[in-house]
Enzyme design. Sequence first.
Site, PDB file in Angstrom:
ATOM      1  N   LYS A  13       1.079  -1.275  -0.218  1.00  0.00           N
ATOM      2  CA  LYS A  13       0.033   0.158  -0.677  1.00  0.00           C
ATOM      3  C   LYS A  13       0.751   1.035   0.550  1.00  0.00           C
ATOM      4  O   LYS A  13       0.464   1.912  -0.470  1.00  0.00           O
ATOM      5  CB  LYS A  13      -1.032  -0.076   1.407  1.00  0.00           C
ATOM      6  CG  LYS A  13      -1.841  -1.118   1.196  1.00  0.00           C
ATOM      7  CD  LYS A  13      -3.162  -0.790   2.290  1.00  0.00           C
ATOM      8  CE  LYS A  13      -2.318  -0.817   3.784  1.00  0.00           C
ATOM      9  NZ  LYS A  13      -2.166  -2.124   4.357  1.00  0.00           N
ATOM     10  N   ARG A  88      -9.888   0.766   8.115  1.00  0.00           N
ATOM     11  CA  ARG A  88      -9.385  -0.480   9.191  1.00  0.00           C
ATOM     12  C   ARG A  88     -10.246  -1.756   9.885  1.00  0.00           C
ATOM     13  O   ARG A  88     -10.547  -2.256  10.080  1.00  0.00           O
ATOM     14  CB  ARG A  88      -8.456  -0.602   9.956  1.00  0.00           C
ATOM     15  CG  ARG A  88      -7.313  -0.683   8.983  1.00  0.00           C
ATOM     16  CD  ARG A  88      -5.551  -0.578  10.231  1.00  0.00           C
ATOM     17  NE  ARG A  88      -4.738  -0.792   9.579  1.00  0.00           N
ATOM     18  CZ  ARG A  88      -4.083  -0.567   9.541  1.00  0.00           C
ATOM     19  NH1 ARG A  88      -3.488   0.576   9.196  1.00  0.00           N
ATOM     20  NH2 ARG A  88      -2.704  -0.961   9.559  1.00  0.00           N
ATOM     21  N   ARG A 127      11.537  -4.864   5.481  1.00  0.00           N
ATOM     22  CA  ARG A 127      11.461  -3.387   5.313  1.00  0.00           C
ATOM     23  C   ARG A 127      11.598  -3.196   6.000  1.00  0.00           C
ATOM     24  O   ARG A 127      11.650  -2.733   7.013  1.00  0.00           O
ATOM     25  CB  ARG A 127      10.288  -3.324   5.636  1.00  0.00           C
ATOM     26  CG  ARG A 127       9.191  -2.122   5.203  1.00  0.00           C
ATOM     27  CD  ARG A 127       8.027  -2.203   5.328  1.00  0.00           C
ATOM     28  NE  ARG A 127       7.697  -2.240   6.039  1.00  0.00           N
ATOM     29  CZ  ARG A 127       5.633  -2.661   6.306  1.00  0.00           C
ATOM     30  NH1 ARG A 127       5.028  -2.286   5.399  1.00  0.00           N
ATOM     31  NH2 ARG A 127       5.091  -1.811   7.624  1.00  0.00           N
ATOM     32  N   ARG A 160      10.838  -1.197  11.638  1.00  0.00           N
ATOM     33  CA  ARG A 160       9.377  -0.489  12.543  1.00  0.00           C
ATOM     34  C   ARG A 160       9.915  -1.625  13.341  1.00  0.00           C
ATOM     35  O   ARG A 160      10.107  -2.540  13.822  1.00  0.00           O
ATOM     36  CB  ARG A 160       8.725  -0.900  11.398  1.00  0.00           C
ATOM     37  CG  ARG A 160       8.513   0.831  11.860  1.00  0.00           C
ATOM     38  CD  ARG A 160       6.759   0.857  10.150  1.00  0.00           C
ATOM     39  NE  ARG A 160       5.820   0.740  10.724  1.00  0.00           N
ATOM     40  CZ  ARG A 160       4.836   0.285   9.988  1.00  0.00           C
ATOM     41  NH1 ARG A 160       4.876   0.439   9.090  1.00  0.00           N
ATOM     42  NH2 ARG A 160       4.169  -0.708  10.160  1.00  0.00           N
ATOM     43  N   ARG A 171      -0.671  -8.123  14.242  1.00  0.00           N
ATOM     44  CA  ARG A 171      -1.338  -7.617  12.776  1.00  0.00           C
ATOM     45  C   ARG A 171      -1.983  -8.221  12.129  1.00  0.00           C
ATOM     46  O   ARG A 171      -3.169  -7.889  11.163  1.00  0.00           O
ATOM     47  CB  ARG A 171      -0.039  -6.405  12.498  1.00  0.00           C
ATOM     48  CG  ARG A 171      -0.066  -6.171  13.383  1.00  0.00           C
ATOM     49  CD  ARG A 171       1.683  -4.659  12.576  1.00  0.00           C
ATOM     50  NE  ARG A 171       1.981  -3.984  11.075  1.00  0.00           N
ATOM     51  CZ  ARG A 171       2.779  -3.822  10.687  1.00  0.00           C
ATOM     52  NH1 ARG A 171       4.317  -4.508  10.847  1.00  0.00           N
ATOM     53  NH2 ARG A 171       2.552  -3.479   9.935  1.00  0.00           N
TER      54      ARG A 171
HETATM   55  P1  AMP Z   1       0.467   0.898   9.391  1.00  0.00           P
HETATM   56  O1  AMP Z   1       1.720   1.996   9.178  1.00  0.00           O
HETATM   57  O2  AMP Z   1      -0.647   1.208   8.669  1.00  0.00           O
HETATM   58  O3  AMP Z   1       0.853  -0.466   9.258  1.00  0.00           O
HETATM   59  O4  AMP Z   1      -0.689   1.038  10.779  1.00  0.00           O
HETATM   60  C1  AMP Z   1       0.725   1.153  11.981  1.00  0.00           C
HETATM   61  C2  AMP Z   1      -0.348   0.984  12.796  1.00  0.00           C
HETATM   62  O5  AMP Z   1      -1.536   1.845  13.510  1.00  0.00           O
HETATM   63  C3  AMP Z   1      -1.064  -0.678  12.898  1.00  0.00           C
HETATM   64  O6  AMP Z   1      -1.022  -1.485  13.428  1.00  0.00           O
HETATM   65  C4  AMP Z   1      -2.734  -0.568  13.709  1.00  0.00           C
HETATM   66  O7  AMP Z   1      -1.707  -0.125  15.249  1.00  0.00           O
HETATM   67  C5  AMP Z   1      -2.816   1.800  13.447  1.00  0.00           C
HETATM   68  N1  AMP Z   1      -3.074   1.883  12.731  1.00  0.00           N
HETATM   69  C6  AMP Z   1      -3.062   2.323  11.551  1.00  0.00           C
HETATM   70  N2  AMP Z   1      -3.974   2.535  11.358  1.00  0.00           N
HETATM   71  C7  AMP Z   1      -5.358   2.565  12.104  1.00  0.00           C
HETATM   72  C8  AMP Z   1      -6.704   2.129  11.605  1.00  0.00           C
HETATM   73  N3  AMP Z   1      -7.237   2.702  10.179  1.00  0.00           N
HETATM   74  N4  AMP Z   1      -7.414   1.638  12.717  1.00  0.00           N
HETATM   75  C9  AMP Z   1      -7.018   1.717  13.593  1.00  0.00           C
HETATM   76  N5  AMP Z   1      -5.398   1.318  14.000  1.00  0.00           N
HETATM   77  C10 AMP Z   1      -4.778   1.483  13.403  1.00  0.00           C
END
Ligand code: AMP
Length: 217
Positions: A13, A88, A127, A160, A171
């Site tokens: 993404k 999400r 990554r 990360r 996740r």
């Molecule tokens: P990402 O960078 O998109 O993988 O997001 C990292 C973390 O942020 C996720 O594992 C969640 O803990 C939190 N997060 C990001 N976007 C959302 C969302 N729309 N709803 C809930 N938690 C989120």
Amino acid sequence: MRCVLVGPPGCGKGTLSGSLIEKLQITHISTGDIFREHRATKSEFGQKIASYIDKGELVPDELVLDIVFDRLEKPDCAKGFIFDGFPRTVAQAEALQARLAKAGKPLDVVIAFSVPDEVLIQRLITRRVCPNCNAVYNIVNKPPKVENICDNCQHELVHRSDDHEEVIQNRLDSYRKSTAPLLDYYEKQNLLFNVDGSRGSMAVEKDVLDYIAKNGF
Ligand code: AMP
């Protein structure tokens, strides 16, 4: 164009967003990036969300929606946007839909990625990201020119904390339980475009750009 990307962590993404915002001149909104920025400042909000992120759990909807809707008010969203990592949950999708309907600017397309778990896990473990400009690298498939240094801004790259195997599994579980139902939700609205994200990023980008051109978004 108003677009949402749906897919499990590591599906591509962020990489696709990077090329689409450049080619289509639209705004990238990544809730993960926004949360990590808050976290880095150690603000009250940042501390509230940190434990969810560290465990690989979703941040509760009520904490997510205010942040996203504030971001949508910014002038740079008027030219179109790409949501990466939001919505999400079905509740987030319903709230977004209501908000966009009120503004008379509904979504054009939802791009859904499918990638086998073993590929995702391998990609996340290798990554590396730039905490300064959010560029995404991979030490195997897409290394930076200088080891561990961002090509764009020369900041040091990081692995990360949630891109480690113990958290990745949580996740993926959160994705399956809470996010995958969005596919059905958006399919019913005829908004879904499915891509095979296990291929290289150029092939994915080509499919998406062809689809956008064909539909005139
Ligand atoms: P990402 O960078 O998109 O993988 O997001 C990292 C973390 O942020 C996720 O594992 C969640 O803990 C939190 N997060 C990001 N976007 C959302 C969302 N729309 N709803 C809930 N938690 C989120």
